[in-house]
Motif scaffolding. Structure first.
Motif, short mmCIF file in Angstrom:
data_model
loop_
_atom_site.label_atom_id
_atom_site.label_comp_id
_atom_site.label_asym_id
_atom_site.label_seq_id
_atom_site.Cartn_x
_atom_site.Cartn_y
_atom_site.Cartn_z
N ARG A 174 0.82 -1.21 0.00
CA ARG A 174 0.00 0.00 0.00
C ARG A 174 0.86 1.27 0.00
O ARG A 174 0.54 2.25 -0.66
CB ARG A 174 -0.95 -0.02 1.19
CG ARG A 174 -2.19 -0.89 0.94
CD ARG A 174 -3.22 -0.69 2.02
NE ARG A 174 -2.89 -1.45 3.22
CZ ARG A 174 -3.29 -2.71 3.42
NH1 ARG A 174 -3.98 -3.34 2.49
NH2 ARG A 174 -2.97 -3.34 4.54
N VAL A 175 1.96 1.26 0.75
CA VAL A 175 2.87 2.41 0.73
C VAL A 175 3.46 2.59 -0.65
O VAL A 175 3.56 3.70 -1.17
CB VAL A 175 3.98 2.23 1.79
CG1 VAL A 175 5.09 3.26 1.59
CG2 VAL A 175 3.41 2.35 3.20
N ARG A 219 1.45 6.48 -7.16
CA ARG A 219 0.43 7.45 -7.57
C ARG A 219 0.95 8.88 -7.49
O ARG A 219 0.70 9.69 -8.38
CB ARG A 219 -0.81 7.28 -6.69
CG ARG A 219 -1.66 6.07 -7.07
CD ARG A 219 -2.78 5.83 -6.09
NE ARG A 219 -3.63 4.74 -6.53
CZ ARG A 219 -4.48 4.08 -5.74
NH1 ARG A 219 -4.57 4.42 -4.45
NH2 ARG A 219 -5.22 3.11 -6.22
N SER A 220 1.70 9.19 -6.43
CA SER A 220 2.20 10.56 -6.26
C SER A 220 3.24 10.91 -7.32
O SER A 220 3.39 12.07 -7.69
CB SER A 220 2.78 10.74 -4.86
OG SER A 220 3.94 9.92 -4.69
N ARG A 227 -1.97 -12.18 -8.83
CA ARG A 227 -2.95 -11.51 -9.69
C ARG A 227 -4.16 -11.05 -8.87
O ARG A 227 -4.75 -9.99 -9.13
CB ARG A 227 -3.37 -12.43 -10.83
CG ARG A 227 -2.35 -12.50 -11.97
CD ARG A 227 -2.92 -13.18 -13.19
NE ARG A 227 -3.09 -14.61 -12.98
CZ ARG A 227 -2.19 -15.52 -13.27
NH1 ARG A 227 -1.02 -15.15 -13.78
NH2 ARG A 227 -2.41 -16.80 -13.06
N GLY A 228 -4.54 -11.86 -7.88
CA GLY A 228 -5.64 -11.46 -7.00
C GLY A 228 -5.29 -10.22 -6.19
O GLY A 228 -6.13 -9.34 -5.99
N VAL A 229 -4.04 -10.15 -5.71
CA VAL A 229 -3.59 -8.97 -4.96
C VAL A 229 -3.64 -7.73 -5.83
O VAL A 229 -4.12 -6.67 -5.42
CB VAL A 229 -2.16 -9.19 -4.42
CG1 VAL A 229 -1.59 -7.90 -3.85
CG2 VAL A 229 -2.15 -10.29 -3.37
N LEU A 241 -6.08 -3.74 -5.90
CA LEU A 241 -5.43 -2.44 -5.72
C LEU A 241 -6.11 -1.33 -6.50
O LEU A 241 -5.85 -0.15 -6.24
CB LEU A 241 -3.96 -2.53 -6.11
CG LEU A 241 -3.10 -3.45 -5.24
CD1 LEU A 241 -1.66 -3.46 -5.75
CD2 LEU A 241 -3.14 -3.01 -3.78
N GLY A 242 -6.93 -1.66 -7.47
CA GLY A 242 -7.66 -0.64 -8.20
C GLY A 242 -6.86 -0.07 -9.36
O GLY A 242 -5.78 -0.54 -9.72
N ASP A 243 -7.44 1.00 -9.96
CA ASP A 243 -6.84 1.61 -11.14
C ASP A 243 -6.03 2.85 -10.77
O ASP A 243 -5.89 3.18 -9.61
CB ASP A 243 -7.95 1.99 -12.14
CG ASP A 243 -8.76 0.76 -12.57
OD1 ASP A 243 -8.15 -0.31 -12.70
OD2 ASP A 243 -9.98 0.91 -12.77
#
Length: 335
Positions: free
Chosen positions: A22-23, A29-30, A55-57, A61-63
């Motif tokens: 997540r980090v 993204r930034s 692949r599930g992970v 995580l989204g787009d």
């Protein structure tokens, strides 16, 4: 410092490593960077299921960021460093699974090795349950010029500015000021035993006959559950013919407190004719994958050649055999 274009996050597919992923996603993204998520499987047999899980992970995580899932097989630390170099990533993000205490202990075995051996910046993130305490480290800056903080983007003398370094601290301290925990030790799983045998090429053979025990280093190849050996005529061959019950030990040692060891108990069987030629070819191919011209190539021998197990280019009198495992045991110790 060049703009961050690729970030490599590592995961063992557990909840403990989710915080690091997540980090890494936030950083990607930034920076509008590509995120590569790597899982190192313990063996080739585990690779397909690991790829499905990864692949599930990624799907969760989204787009908004280009995410590339990667699965490799081998030693985790070595594959992470190699992948970072090959893909030219600007930042490695890892989860911390180790103990509290001094730096070598708190990072855990894999993270400590990656931070020590990689030329890329390494960010180690603790599990979420510890996130309110101290975070972990960034190595010394490899660049002499000023650059922007990797986290907030402000001008800084280091990869992280002073404000961010207050959160992502250089060293951790035991939560209650107690002594660091000792190394973890335990029994290797069957999967990790197979992985160590598959990636190894050198071990120690132990045999016993006529009241004597003999231990000698040997190269080997492991394929389809069999250990293939090649030897000149001598003491060990004579002893194994008298008593084919042997053991074979394979180790992977990083330090006195960081190692894996497997012992295979089995029965030695001398190979003949074409079966021996195939066994010798397996040994050659395994050694050749480590270094060019590591072993002379076996000659082509017909199936009815009674001396096929002794015939290959460059030498005579070679004996080729295999160990058929009866029991496999393994132990490890990890900082």
């Amino acid at each position: 410092m060049q703009p961050v274009q690729r970030i490599l996050a590592t995961t063992d597919l557990s909840e403990l490593s989710a915080a690091a992923v997540r980090v890494a996603l936030e950083q990607a993204r930034s920076w509008s960077a590509e995120l590569r998520i790597l899982h190192v499987a313990a063996s080739a047999q585990a690779q397909p299921s690991a790829a499905d899980a990864l692949r599930g992970v990624v799907a969760e995580l989204g787009d908004g960021v280009r995410i590339v899932p990667l699965v490799r097989v081998g030693s985790a630390a070595e594959e992470i460093v190699r992948c970072a170099e090959e893909d030219d990533v600007q930042l490695i993000v890892m989860g911390r699974h180790g103990h509290t205490g001094t730096t070598a202990v708190l990072l855990g075995s894999v993270a400590e090795r990656v931070a020590r051996t990689s030329s890329r910046p390494v960010l180690v993130v603790p599990p979420e349950k510890e996130a309110r305490g101290t975070r972990v480290i960034m190595g010394p800056p490899p660049y002499a010029s000023r650059f922007r903080c990797l986290r907030c983007g402000v001008r800084s003398e280091y990869q992280f500015c002073a404000a961010c370094r207050a959160e992502f601290r250089m060293f951790d301290v035991p939560a209650r000021g107690g002594p660091p925990e000792g190394p973890a030790a335990g029994t290797l799983s069957a999967e990790r035993i197979e992985a160590l045998l598959e990636r190894g090429a050198f071990g120690r053979l132990g045999c016993h006959a006529e009241g004597r025990t003999y231990v000698v280093p040997m190269s080997y190849a492991y394929e389809k559950g069999l250990l293939y050996l090649r030897s000149a005529e001598g003491t060990k061959v004579r002893m194994m013919r008298k008593n084919p019950e042997v053991c074979f030990q394979v180790d992977h040692i990083q330090s006195l407190a960081d190692w894996e060891s497997v012992i295979v108990f089995g029965v030695f069987r001398e190979l003949t004719a074409q079966e021996a030629v195939e066994g010798l070819r397996r040994i050659h191919d395994r050694l050749a994958s480590l270094a060019e011209d590591a072993w002379p190539r076996p000659s082509e021998a017909s199936a009815d050649d009674r001396l096929g197990h002794r015939a290959y280019v460059g030498a005579r009198g070679a004996v080729v055999g295999c160990i058929e495992p009866v029991e496999k045991t393994g132990r490890y110790q990890m900082r």
